[in-house]
Design an enzyme around this catalytic site. Sequence first.
Site, PDB file in Angstrom:
ATOM      1  N   LYS A  22      17.775   8.920  25.349  1.00 42.50           N
ATOM      2  CA  LYS A  22      17.179   7.548  24.846  1.00 42.50           C
ATOM      3  C   LYS A  22      15.935   7.524  25.873  1.00 42.50           C
ATOM      4  O   LYS A  22      15.653   7.163  26.945  1.00 42.50           O
ATOM      5  CB  LYS A  22      18.008   6.360  25.430  1.00 42.50           C
TER       6      LYS A  22
ATOM      7  N   THR B 250      17.185  -7.939  26.558  1.00 40.98           N
ATOM      8  CA  THR B 250      17.568  -6.741  26.230  1.00 40.98           C
ATOM      9  C   THR B 250      18.957  -6.182  26.850  1.00 40.98           C
ATOM     10  O   THR B 250      19.387  -5.221  26.933  1.00 40.98           O
ATOM     11  CB  THR B 250      16.737  -5.593  26.137  1.00 40.98           C
TER      12      THR B 250
ATOM     13  N   GLY C 127      22.350  -5.120  27.870  1.00 42.74           N
ATOM     14  CA  GLY C 127      23.444  -4.806  27.126  1.00 42.74           C
ATOM     15  C   GLY C 127      23.184  -3.671  26.169  1.00 42.74           C
ATOM     16  O   GLY C 127      23.933  -3.296  25.527  1.00 42.74           O
ATOM     17  N   THR C 128      21.933  -3.247  26.076  1.00 45.75           N
ATOM     18  CA  THR C 128      21.314  -2.146  25.044  1.00 45.75           C
ATOM     19  C   THR C 128      22.315  -1.015  25.093  1.00 45.75           C
ATOM     20  O   THR C 128      22.574  -0.484  24.176  1.00 45.75           O
ATOM     21  CB  THR C 128      20.004  -2.129  25.051  1.00 45.75           C
ATOM     22  N   GLY C 129      22.600  -0.419  26.310  1.00 47.48           N
ATOM     23  CA  GLY C 129      22.879   0.916  26.448  1.00 47.48           C
ATOM     24  C   GLY C 129      24.366   0.782  25.959  1.00 47.48           C
ATOM     25  O   GLY C 129      24.995   1.689  25.400  1.00 47.48           O
ATOM     26  N   CYS C 130      25.282  -0.096  26.553  1.00 49.03           N
ATOM     27  CA  CYS C 130      26.726  -0.441  26.199  1.00 49.03           C
ATOM     28  C   CYS C 130      26.668  -0.409  24.668  1.00 49.03           C
ATOM     29  O   CYS C 130      27.796  -0.104  24.123  1.00 49.03           O
ATOM     30  CB  CYS C 130      27.190  -1.615  26.949  1.00 49.03           C
TER      31      CYS C 130
END
Length: 264
Positions: A173, A204, A206-209
Amino acid sequence: MPPRVLTVAGSDSGGGAGIQADLKTMLALGTHGMSVIAAVTAQNSLGVQGYWELPAEAVRAQYRSVVDDIGVQAVKTGMLASALLVETVAELLAGSTAPVVVDPVGVSKHGDSLLAPSALESVRRKLLPVATVATPNLDEVAQLTGVTVTDENGLRRAADAILALGPRWALIKGGHLAGDAVDLLTDGTAEHWLRAPRHDNRHTHGTGCTLASAIAAGLAKGHTVPEAVTAAKEYVTGAIEAGFALGGGIGPVDHGWRLGPGRI
Protein backbone atom coordinates in the site's frame (compact mmCIF):
# COMPACT_ATOMS: atom_id res chain seq x y z
CA MET A 1 -26.86 -17.99 3.31
CA PRO A 2 -24.51 -15.06 2.65
CA PRO A 3 -20.77 -15.67 2.31
CA ARG A 4 -19.17 -15.97 5.75
CA VAL A 5 -16.05 -13.98 6.68
CA LEU A 6 -14.12 -14.17 9.94
CA THR A 7 -11.97 -11.40 11.37
CA VAL A 8 -9.31 -12.17 13.97
CA ALA A 9 -8.21 -8.81 15.35
CA GLY A 10 -8.40 -6.24 18.12
CA SER A 11 -11.44 -4.30 19.27
CA ASP A 12 -11.48 -0.52 18.70
CA SER A 13 -13.66 1.11 21.36
CA GLY A 14 -14.05 4.20 19.16
CA GLY A 15 -15.60 2.13 16.35
CA GLY A 16 -13.34 3.38 13.56
CA ALA A 17 -10.92 0.50 13.07
CA GLY A 18 -10.31 -3.05 14.22
CA ILE A 19 -13.12 -5.54 14.70
CA GLN A 20 -15.74 -2.80 14.43
CA ALA A 21 -14.48 -1.56 11.05
CA ASP A 22 -14.14 -5.14 9.82
CA LEU A 23 -17.73 -6.08 10.63
CA LYS A 24 -19.12 -2.86 9.13
CA THR A 25 -17.19 -3.50 5.93
CA MET A 26 -18.33 -7.11 5.70
CA LEU A 27 -21.96 -6.07 6.13
CA ALA A 28 -21.65 -3.28 3.56
CA LEU A 29 -20.28 -5.76 1.03
CA GLY A 30 -23.01 -8.34 1.45
CA THR A 31 -21.25 -10.89 3.63
CA HIS A 32 -21.84 -12.24 7.14
CA GLY A 33 -19.06 -11.08 9.43
CA MET A 34 -17.90 -13.03 12.49
CA SER A 35 -15.16 -12.21 14.95
CA VAL A 36 -12.38 -13.56 17.11
CA ILE A 37 -11.25 -10.80 19.45
CA ALA A 38 -7.51 -11.03 20.16
CA ALA A 39 -7.12 -7.81 22.14
CA VAL A 40 -9.19 -4.98 23.56
CA THR A 41 -8.09 -1.37 23.09
CA ALA A 42 -9.07 1.83 24.85
CA GLN A 43 -9.09 4.01 21.76
CA ASN A 44 -10.70 7.15 20.38
CA SER A 45 -10.11 9.76 17.67
CA LEU A 46 -7.03 11.05 19.53
CA GLY A 47 -5.15 7.77 19.85
CA VAL A 48 -4.78 4.51 21.75
CA GLN A 49 -4.73 4.94 25.51
CA GLY A 50 -4.04 1.27 26.22
CA TYR A 51 -4.60 -2.31 25.12
CA TRP A 52 -5.01 -5.70 26.76
CA GLU A 53 -4.42 -9.06 25.08
CA LEU A 54 -6.85 -11.92 25.54
CA PRO A 55 -5.46 -15.28 26.65
CA ALA A 56 -4.43 -17.59 23.83
CA GLU A 57 -7.00 -20.16 24.96
CA ALA A 58 -9.77 -17.55 24.60
CA VAL A 59 -8.64 -16.76 21.04
CA ARG A 60 -8.45 -20.46 20.20
CA ALA A 61 -11.88 -21.15 21.68
CA GLN A 62 -13.53 -18.30 19.77
CA TYR A 63 -12.00 -19.52 16.51
CA ARG A 64 -13.01 -23.15 16.98
CA SER A 65 -16.52 -22.14 18.08
CA VAL A 66 -17.14 -20.26 14.84
CA VAL A 67 -15.27 -22.45 12.37
CA ASP A 68 -16.47 -25.83 13.66
CA ASP A 69 -20.16 -24.88 13.63
CA ILE A 70 -20.74 -22.07 11.12
CA GLY A 71 -17.72 -22.42 8.84
CA VAL A 72 -15.86 -19.65 7.06
CA GLN A 73 -15.14 -18.83 3.42
CA ALA A 74 -12.40 -16.28 4.13
CA VAL A 75 -10.42 -15.04 7.13
CA LYS A 76 -8.85 -11.66 7.80
CA THR A 77 -6.29 -10.99 10.53
CA GLY A 78 -5.47 -7.63 12.07
CA MET A 79 -4.03 -6.61 15.43
CA LEU A 80 -2.63 -9.68 17.21
CA ALA A 81 -0.49 -7.85 19.77
CA SER A 82 1.97 -10.54 20.92
CA ALA A 83 4.17 -13.36 19.66
CA LEU A 84 2.02 -15.90 21.48
CA LEU A 85 -1.18 -14.72 19.83
CA VAL A 86 0.48 -14.45 16.40
CA GLU A 87 1.68 -18.04 16.68
CA THR A 88 -1.66 -19.26 18.05
CA VAL A 89 -3.56 -17.72 15.15
CA ALA A 90 -1.03 -18.90 12.56
CA GLU A 91 -1.36 -22.45 13.83
CA LEU A 92 -5.15 -22.29 13.56
CA LEU A 93 -5.04 -20.85 10.05
CA ALA A 94 -2.53 -23.43 8.87
CA GLY A 95 -5.27 -26.02 9.32
CA SER A 96 -7.82 -24.08 7.24
CA THR A 97 -8.52 -24.24 3.52
CA ALA A 98 -10.17 -20.79 3.47
CA PRO A 99 -8.21 -17.91 1.91
CA VAL A 100 -6.49 -15.68 4.47
CA VAL A 101 -5.85 -11.94 4.26
CA VAL A 102 -3.11 -10.84 6.66
CA ASP A 103 -2.99 -7.18 7.63
CA PRO A 104 0.26 -7.14 9.67
CA VAL A 105 -0.83 -4.35 11.99
CA GLY A 106 2.13 -2.76 13.75
CA VAL A 107 1.00 0.74 14.67
CA SER A 108 -2.27 2.66 14.81
CA LYS A 109 -3.21 5.59 12.59
CA HIS A 110 -1.95 7.84 15.40
CA GLY A 111 1.44 6.12 15.62
CA ASP A 112 0.67 4.04 18.72
CA SER A 113 2.32 0.61 18.82
CA LEU A 114 -0.11 -2.32 18.55
CA LEU A 115 2.41 -5.13 18.18
CA ALA A 116 5.15 -6.12 20.60
CA PRO A 117 8.62 -5.89 18.98
CA SER A 118 9.21 -9.48 20.03
CA ALA A 119 6.29 -10.55 17.80
CA LEU A 120 7.83 -9.40 14.51
CA GLU A 121 9.77 -12.61 13.99
CA SER A 122 6.60 -14.63 14.61
CA VAL A 123 4.79 -12.59 11.95
CA ARG A 124 7.64 -13.26 9.52
CA ARG A 125 8.07 -16.97 10.22
CA LYS A 126 4.58 -18.11 11.16
CA LEU A 127 1.82 -15.75 10.00
CA LEU A 128 2.90 -14.49 6.58
CA PRO A 129 3.52 -18.01 5.23
CA VAL A 130 -0.19 -18.88 5.71
CA ALA A 131 -1.41 -15.72 3.96
CA THR A 132 -3.18 -15.76 0.63
CA VAL A 133 -2.70 -11.99 0.53
CA ALA A 134 -0.55 -9.81 2.81
CA THR A 135 -1.46 -6.11 2.92
CA PRO A 136 1.36 -4.14 4.61
CA ASN A 137 1.67 -0.37 4.42
CA LEU A 138 5.12 1.13 3.92
CA ASP A 139 5.84 1.45 7.65
CA GLU A 140 4.99 -2.23 8.13
CA VAL A 141 7.17 -3.20 5.15
CA ALA A 142 10.09 -1.40 6.81
CA GLN A 143 9.33 -3.08 10.16
CA LEU A 144 9.19 -6.56 8.66
CA THR A 145 11.89 -6.41 5.96
CA GLY A 146 14.05 -3.33 6.50
CA VAL A 147 13.12 -2.08 3.02
CA THR A 148 12.38 1.66 2.94
CA VAL A 149 10.22 2.96 0.10
CA THR A 150 10.31 6.62 -0.93
CA ASP A 151 8.76 6.45 -4.42
CA GLU A 152 6.76 4.18 -6.71
CA ASN A 153 9.86 2.40 -7.98
CA GLY A 154 10.47 1.11 -4.48
CA LEU A 155 7.13 -0.72 -4.35
CA ARG A 156 8.57 -3.60 -6.40
CA ARG A 157 11.46 -4.03 -3.96
CA ALA A 158 9.00 -3.99 -1.08
CA ALA A 159 6.80 -6.60 -2.75
CA ASP A 160 9.76 -8.89 -3.41
CA ALA A 161 10.84 -8.64 0.22
CA ILE A 162 7.35 -9.44 1.52
CA LEU A 163 6.83 -12.33 -0.93
CA ALA A 164 10.12 -13.83 0.25
CA LEU A 165 8.44 -14.30 3.65
CA GLY A 166 5.85 -16.66 2.20
CA PRO A 167 2.47 -15.12 1.27
CA ARG A 168 1.04 -16.05 -2.13
CA TRP A 169 0.29 -12.42 -2.99
CA ALA A 170 1.59 -9.12 -1.65
CA LEU A 171 -0.41 -5.90 -1.75
CA ILE A 172 1.99 -3.06 -0.98
CA LYS A 173 0.00 0.00 0.00
CA GLY A 174 1.62 3.20 -1.21
CA GLY A 175 -0.82 5.59 0.39
CA HIS A 176 1.98 7.33 2.30
CA LEU A 177 3.73 8.37 -0.93
CA ALA A 178 3.15 11.72 -2.63
CA GLY A 179 0.69 11.99 -5.52
CA ASP A 180 -2.13 9.58 -6.31
CA ALA A 181 -2.81 6.71 -3.91
CA VAL A 182 -1.04 3.84 -5.69
CA ASP A 183 -0.79 0.23 -4.54
CA LEU A 184 1.05 -2.71 -6.09
CA LEU A 185 -0.46 -6.20 -6.06
CA THR A 186 1.79 -9.02 -7.22
CA ASP A 187 2.43 -12.72 -6.80
CA GLY A 188 5.96 -12.33 -8.12
CA THR A 189 4.85 -12.92 -11.71
CA ALA A 190 1.77 -10.86 -12.50
CA GLU A 191 1.67 -7.19 -11.47
CA HIS A 192 -1.46 -5.14 -10.89
CA TRP A 193 -1.04 -1.40 -10.25
CA LEU A 194 -4.06 0.14 -8.54
CA ARG A 195 -4.41 3.91 -8.64
CA ALA A 196 -6.98 6.21 -7.10
CA PRO A 197 -7.19 9.98 -6.62
CA ARG A 198 -5.97 11.24 -3.26
CA HIS A 199 -8.87 12.83 -1.41
CA ASP A 200 -8.21 15.89 0.73
CA ASN A 201 -9.72 14.41 3.87
CA ARG A 202 -7.84 13.84 7.13
CA HIS A 203 -10.50 11.52 8.50
CA THR A 204 -8.98 8.21 7.44
CA HIS A 205 -9.05 6.11 10.62
CA GLY A 206 -9.58 2.44 9.77
CA THR A 207 -8.39 2.43 6.16
CA GLY A 208 -6.10 -0.59 6.53
CA CYS A 209 -8.64 -2.69 8.40
CA THR A 210 -11.34 -1.73 5.93
CA LEU A 211 -9.26 -2.60 2.87
CA ALA A 212 -8.19 -6.00 4.20
CA SER A 213 -11.76 -6.86 5.24
CA ALA A 214 -13.09 -5.82 1.84
CA ILE A 215 -10.55 -8.11 0.16
CA ALA A 216 -11.62 -10.98 2.41
CA ALA A 217 -15.26 -10.31 1.55
CA GLY A 218 -14.43 -10.53 -2.15
CA LEU A 219 -12.53 -13.77 -1.70
CA ALA A 220 -15.44 -15.23 0.28
CA LYS A 221 -17.66 -14.49 -2.72
CA GLY A 222 -15.36 -16.54 -4.92
CA HIS A 223 -13.53 -13.69 -6.63
CA THR A 224 -9.92 -14.07 -7.69
CA VAL A 225 -7.30 -12.17 -5.71
CA PRO A 226 -6.92 -9.42 -8.37
CA GLU A 227 -10.70 -9.08 -8.63
CA ALA A 228 -11.14 -8.92 -4.85
CA VAL A 229 -8.34 -6.38 -4.39
CA THR A 230 -9.57 -4.15 -7.23
CA ALA A 231 -13.10 -4.07 -5.80
CA ALA A 232 -11.75 -3.47 -2.29
CA LYS A 233 -9.63 -0.54 -3.51
CA GLU A 234 -12.72 1.04 -5.07
CA TYR A 235 -14.71 0.55 -1.87
CA VAL A 236 -12.07 1.98 0.47
CA THR A 237 -11.46 4.96 -1.85
CA GLY A 238 -15.14 5.91 -1.56
CA ALA A 239 -15.04 5.34 2.19
CA ILE A 240 -12.05 7.68 2.52
CA GLU A 241 -13.73 10.38 0.44
CA ALA A 242 -16.78 10.19 2.74
CA GLY A 243 -14.77 10.02 5.99
CA PHE A 244 -16.22 12.24 8.68
CA ALA A 245 -15.17 14.14 11.80
CA LEU A 246 -15.66 12.36 15.11
CA GLY A 247 -14.30 13.52 18.45
CA GLY A 248 -11.36 15.88 18.59
CA GLY A 249 -8.91 14.03 16.35
CA ILE A 250 -8.89 11.84 13.25
CA GLY A 251 -12.35 10.58 12.32
CA PRO A 252 -13.18 7.28 10.60
CA VAL A 253 -13.81 6.39 7.00
CA ASP A 254 -17.48 5.95 6.16
CA HIS A 255 -18.22 2.25 5.74
CA GLY A 256 -21.77 2.93 4.57
CA TRP A 257 -20.90 5.49 1.89
CA ARG A 258 -22.64 3.54 -0.87
CA LEU A 259 -25.96 3.83 0.94
CA GLY A 260 -26.05 7.55 0.17
CA PRO A 261 -27.05 10.60 2.25
CA GLY A 262 -29.85 10.41 4.78
CA ARG A 263 -29.27 6.70 5.42
CA ILE A 264 -29.29 7.05 9.23
